[in-house]
Design a protein around this motif. Structure first.
Motif, PDB file in Angstrom:
ATOM      1  N   UNK B  49      71.254 -16.388 127.664  1.00 50.67           N
ATOM      2  CA  UNK B  49      69.825 -16.324 127.939  1.00 50.67           C
ATOM      3  C   UNK B  49      69.478 -16.819 129.331  1.00 50.67           C
ATOM      4  N   UNK B  50      70.259 -17.787 129.840  1.00 49.70           N
ATOM      5  CA  UNK B  50      69.897 -18.352 131.137  1.00 49.70           C
ATOM      6  C   UNK B  50      70.215 -17.429 132.302  1.00 49.70           C
ATOM      7  N   UNK B  91      69.453 -32.558 118.049  1.00 45.22           N
ATOM      8  CA  UNK B  91      68.534 -33.683 117.891  1.00 45.22           C
ATOM      9  C   UNK B  91      69.213 -34.931 117.375  1.00 45.22           C
ATOM     10  N   UNK B 214      58.973 -30.731 110.632  1.00 43.11           N
ATOM     11  CA  UNK B 214      59.303 -30.804 112.052  1.00 43.11           C
ATOM     12  C   UNK B 214      59.988 -29.543 112.547  1.00 43.11           C
ATOM     13  N   UNK B 234      56.851 -26.945 116.460  1.00 35.25           N
ATOM     14  CA  UNK B 234      56.000 -27.269 117.588  1.00 35.25           C
ATOM     15  C   UNK B 234      56.798 -27.167 118.880  1.00 35.25           C
ATOM     16  N   UNK B 235      56.096 -26.903 119.967  1.00 37.20           N
ATOM     17  CA  UNK B 235      56.783 -26.759 121.260  1.00 37.20           C
ATOM     18  C   UNK B 235      57.550 -28.005 121.621  1.00 37.20           C
ATOM     19  N   UNK B 236      56.995 -29.160 121.249  1.00 34.07           N
ATOM     20  CA  UNK B 236      57.637 -30.428 121.570  1.00 34.07           C
ATOM     21  C   UNK B 236      59.070 -30.451 121.072  1.00 34.07           C
ATOM     22  N   UNK B 237      59.294 -29.842 119.906  1.00 32.69           N
ATOM     23  CA  UNK B 237      60.618 -29.903 119.301  1.00 32.69           C
ATOM     24  C   UNK B 237      61.475 -28.714 119.725  1.00 32.69           C
ATOM     25  N   UNK B 240      63.256 -28.363 123.360  1.00 36.58           N
ATOM     26  CA  UNK B 240      64.463 -29.136 123.624  1.00 36.58           C
ATOM     27  C   UNK B 240      65.708 -28.294 123.403  1.00 36.58           C
ATOM     28  N   UNK B 243      67.658 -26.126 126.186  1.00 34.30           N
ATOM     29  CA  UNK B 243      68.682 -26.634 127.081  1.00 34.30           C
ATOM     30  C   UNK B 243      69.838 -27.272 126.354  1.00 34.30           C
ATOM     31  N   UNK B 246      73.701 -25.551 121.555  1.00 35.13           N
ATOM     32  CA  UNK B 246      74.915 -24.976 122.110  1.00 35.13           C
ATOM     33  C   UNK B 246      75.033 -23.485 121.850  1.00 35.13           C
ATOM     34  N   UNK B 247      74.632 -23.066 120.652  1.00 33.45           N
ATOM     35  CA  UNK B 247      74.732 -21.645 120.354  1.00 33.45           C
ATOM     36  C   UNK B 247      73.719 -20.815 121.136  1.00 33.45           C
ATOM     37  N   UNK B 250      75.173 -21.322 125.525  1.00 33.36           N
ATOM     38  CA  UNK B 250      76.515 -20.942 125.952  1.00 33.36           C
ATOM     39  C   UNK B 250      76.965 -19.660 125.305  1.00 33.36           C
TER      40      UNK B 250
END
Lengths: 516, 386
Positions: B49-50, B91, B214, B234-237, B240, B243, B246-247, B250
């Motif tokens: 995706x990056x 998390x 959550x 929520x966007x807050x969660x 994260x 970045x 891992x799935x 990468x």
């Protein structure tokens, strides 16, 4: 240092890899750059904490404010302050096939990269130097995709079942036979995702009481699979055979750490081409070491299958060795075949064992049929089974493009890492400020590049990574090279200390002006 | 093709084994959208995706999923197994505590193993056991308040459990969440597109505010007849994971034709909310008709489309049980009903469920076919188990 060692009988052609070190002032300036960024980061965090500056990131719910905080503030320091500044160079959305040229959706930011907004315009025909499209199979040519459209109509898009239950279709069996024939091994098994292939099969093959020797720069999927297996992991320096031999000797002499018993299995995990360095694994030496110390070899050919070798069969063919020497051949179909998924190939006993014991066979859905058909047609094209020599032409074109691109970059004076034959070309940028500047200016010239920094690379060695493709024409490569030349002078990127002469080599002159 | 009528080893049977709950595998609209996307984008995405692997279809699918589930943001993974197995370690790190149900599926177990946190298992759907563990944790915290302030706590549950067909008691879990300050991760692979008035899953079924949970993770491989998975919340969660999942970072992104198929499937789900009622009616019907079979007990809720048939008395060893069940499955296969045994990796599972036959109800099966399946199973058990 330049390794121009031809190892007598082991290497049939010269193995040249470059890992030049930059001059000292570059390292100093890089650290200085990061230092300035960090100081400003602390300053802004301070201002945000005291309310002097607006907080742009999402926050926790009101009802959950007294829960234990989900993220430590320090963990995100780097993300908040350094990554945010140049965030617009990643996750760029495209809206066409990822071929040698693509269309980018234009995005602008009003508040320094915290949020993005699409203007609705599309930047057309940006030259693609970032997608893993080595053989150019990412195409929308109707004739080429004929069989895929037929299969899509017949099978639909999903499978909704695991391999061991109702999920093994005849397409999978056909694909597995073809993969085994392509690689020259007895049998193969395919999985739905390349990352998952590693993380679900390494735990099935090794367990507690085994030893894994893995290269320093292995991909996250290999590291995750090794950790999930529960075996002991020891790391050897990147492509360094002395380090590997020392570890092997220690393992055999001292055995397991506390009980001193012999290890149940010793397995060496390496990759064919390392995607961040562009280096190729030293396969002949590893195979001779493995035979001497009786270890197993697991080769991850994610980038090298289809991209190196005279007919595209990977590093095994590149070094002229037989596929029986490698115990487990693993690879992915995402890069050279323009599809998705992974495979593991080897002896029949191994693959039968995996069919029953792999985590993915029991719990994860199988590959989707149209994707399997794309791989079948790409592989048939490569093997020449569809009656044309198109496959071979693509492999040759990739080799020519790679050598041309690397040679010109060397002549211009950039520092390039990696083997002369690998289509992954990392160009070193070093300083954090140049990462953003390089990617943005290349986009203005209509060329899309990929830049990587910390944490995917060591902190001082940020780089831009080019992926040469067989679908790139000479004109496209020349456009890119001219743009790089200009930008290299503007940003002072030509660090290489090996001066190249500006006149061409004598043997390249085809016409001599003979003076009478 | 694994659709309503499936050819197994050359014999045509009615498919009671693929998780094709809403019958979208054969849907013509889904197929034609996929064809159009194939013509425009080709098959693969050739990148994570990056690095230019983000297509406008991915962004559109994420927006649609977030809007459908009424959350702020959603994130897409390219493989269902990898979704929850990458979300949990993003998390929960070493030193954190996770309370997880015993009957959690294998992907959750792998995610927990990769996260290296302390894992506390509680008995399946037993809220008193969970409360006991939470109280123990509280007393531990009072001994060491500094450490307690930084250890995060999570509960991981599934909406509809794959291994038993039960539903989790979500309202009690929410009460426990606020009492002991633990975050909830809900895994809705089977309940997305099945439970709830519009198919939004367990939260809609119980009428709970979705912000209380959550993270909701689900895979698109069951109801949406595509491949891949998503997490929403929520966007807050969710941000994260962009970045640190891992799935996600990468691995190559989802092929665009599958994303387009999923969008079309979502459209169909939104346009006909009546199919959920039909599915529940069929589940209840088969649950009732399978009740009286001697020798087999039915495990699972009456509205769950996945039922397990276990032997009432086991004959001693697991192997013999499995052999008996296999004979039942073969008998049914000869009669034209395709069933499957639930497969597990015996050595790897933490709490191995007993051997069973898994029956899947889909919208496409007619009442006659359901009756035929029930009577065939009755005959099978009579001839084999007696």
């Amino acid at each position: 240092q330049k390794n121009g060692v031809s190892n007598g009988s082991l290497y049939k052609k010269t193995f040249i890899e470059h890992f030049e070190q930059a001059p000292m002032y570059v390292a100093v300036l890089t650290f200085l750059g990061f230092g300035v960024g960090t100081i400003f980061g602390y300053l802004r965090d301070f201002m945000r904490a005291w309310g002097l500056e607006k907080r742009n990131i999402a926050t926790e719910r009101e009802q959950q404010k007294d829960f234990v905080p989900l993220y430590q503030d320090f963990e995100n320091f780097y993300t908040r302050n350094l990554y945010m500044r140049i965030r617009d160079n990643w996750n760029r959305p495209i809206c066409s096939v990822p071929g040698p040229q693509f269309d980018l959706m234009e995005r602008v930011t009003d508040d320094y990269n915290w949020t993005f907004r699409f203007t609705g315009r599309i930047i057309k025909n940006v030259i693609n130097m970032g997608s893993y499209n080595y053989l150019g199979f990412a195409e929308t040519d109707i004739n080429a995709l004929k069989t895929v459209t037929i299969e899509l109509q017949k099978y639909g898009t999903g499978v909704c079942s695991t391999r061991q239950e109702m999920g093994t279709l005849d397409k999978h069996i056909e694909l597995e036979k073809l993969v085994a024939k392509f690689l020259g091994v007895e049998d193969a098994m395919v999985f739905g995702m390349g990352f998952a292939t590693n993380s679900m099969n390494i735990p099935a093959l090794v367990g507690k009481g085994c030893l894994i020797l893995s290269d320093e720069l292995n991909h996250t999927s290999l590291v995750l699979g090794a950790r999930l297996s529960g075996a002991t992991i020891r790391i050897f320096k990147h492509n360094n055979m002395q380090s590997l031999e020392k570890l092997l000797r220690d393992a055999i002499i001292y055995g397991q750490p506390r009980s001193r018993r012999a290890w149940r299995k010793i397995i060496i995990l390496v990759e064919g081409i390392y995607s961040m360095e562009g280096s190729i694994v030293r396969l002949p030496e590893i195979v001779s070491l493995k035979k001497k110390y009786k270890a197993y070899l697991y080769l991850d050919e994610a980038h090298s299958i289809g991209a190196v070798g005279a007919t595209g069969r990977g590093v095994v063919e590149y070094f002229g060795m037989s596929p029986d020497d490698v115990d487990v051949l693993m690879g992915t179909f995402t890069k050279s075949f323009g599809a998705a998924g992974g495979y593991i190939a080897g002896k029949k006993d191994l693959v039968d064992f995996l069919r029953t014991h792999s985590h993915s066979a029991v719990y994860a859905t199988s590959m989707c049929p149209p994707v399997a058909e794309q791989i079948i047609r790409a592989m048939k094209c490569l093997m020449g089974l569809d009656g044309t020599t198109q496959g071979l032409q693509r492999v040759r074109q990739l080799g020519k493009n790679t050598r041309y691109f690397r040679r010109r970059l060397h002549e211009m004076g950039f520092i390039i890492y990696g083997n002369d034959d690998s289509p992954v070309v990392p160009l070193l940028l070093y300083m954090p400020g140049k990462i953003g500047a390089f990617a943005r200016r290349m986009l203005e010239k209509n060329i899309g590049v990929v830049v990587v920094g910390f944490p995917a690379t060591p902190i001082t060695e940020s780089r831009a990574r080019f992926c040469v493709s067989a679908a790139h024409t000479r004109e496209m490569l020349d456009t890119v090279l001219n743009a790089l030349d200009e930008l290299g002078d503007f940003l002072h990127l030509k660090y290489s200390r090996y001066s190249k002469s500006s006149h061409p080599e004598l043997y390249e002159e085809t016409r001599f002006e003979l003076e009478d | 093709p694994p659709t309503h009528i499936i050819t197994v080893n050359g014999k045509e049977c009615i498919n009671f084994a693929s998780f094709n709950f809403l019958g979208l595998l054969e849907n013509e609209k889904v197929k034609s959208t996929a064809q159009a996307s194939l013509k425009k984008y080709g098959v693969g995405t050739c990148g994570p995706r990056g690095f230019y692997g983000t297509f406008d279809v991915h962004l559109e699918l994420e927006e649609r999923l977030a809007k459908f589930m009424r959350t702020e943001e959603a994130i897409i993974y390219s493989y269902g197994f990898a979704t929850i197995a990458s979300a949990i370690p993003a998390y929960s790190k070493r030193g954190d505590i996770v309370f997880v149900d015993e009957a959690a599926c294998f992907a959750i177990q792998k995610g927990l193993q990769a996260s290296r946190s302390n894992i506390k298992l509680f008995k399946h759907n037993d809220m008193t056991d969970l409360e006991r563990l939470l109280k123990e944790q509280e007393t531990e915290d009072q001994k060491n308040p500094r450490k307690a302030r930084v250890t995060r706590r999570f509960i991981v549950v599934e909406g509809l459990y794959m291994n038993t067909g039960d539903i989790c008691p979500l309202p009690e879990l929410i009460k426990l969440k606020y009492k002991y300050k633990v975050r909830i991760f809900l895994e809705e692979s089977l309940s997305f597109g099945v439970l709830g008035e519009h198919g939004r899953g367990v939260t809609e079924h119980f009428g709970i505010n979705i912000d209380d949970i959550d993270l909701i993770s689900a895979n698109m491989e069951n109801s949406l007849a595509s491949i891949g998975g998503f997490c929403c919340g929520r966007s807050f969660i969710i941000d994260h994971q962009r970045l640190s999942g891992q799935g996600y970072c990468f691995s190559a992104s989802l092929p665009p034709l599958l994303a387009a198929a999923a969008i079309e499937a979502l459209n169909i789900m939104e346009d006909n909310p009546g199919i959920f009622q039909t599915l529940w009616a069929k589940c209840e019907w088969i649950h009732k008709s399978l009740q009286g079979i001697s020798g087999l007990k039915v495990v699972g809720e009456s509205f769950s489309p996945v039922l397990h048939l276990q032997l009432e008395e086991s004959c001693g060893s697991r192997e013999n049980d499995e052999k008996l069940l296999k004979r039942v499955v073969d008998y049914c296969m000869n009669g034209g009903i395709a069933l499957t045994q639930a497969r597990y990796l015996e050595k790897e599972e933490k709490c191995l469920p007993p051997p069973s036959i898994r029956l899947v109800v889909t919208v496409e099966q007619t009442k006659q076919e359901l009756d035929r399946a029930a009577s065939l199973l009755r005959k099978a058990t009579q001839s084999i188990l007696n």
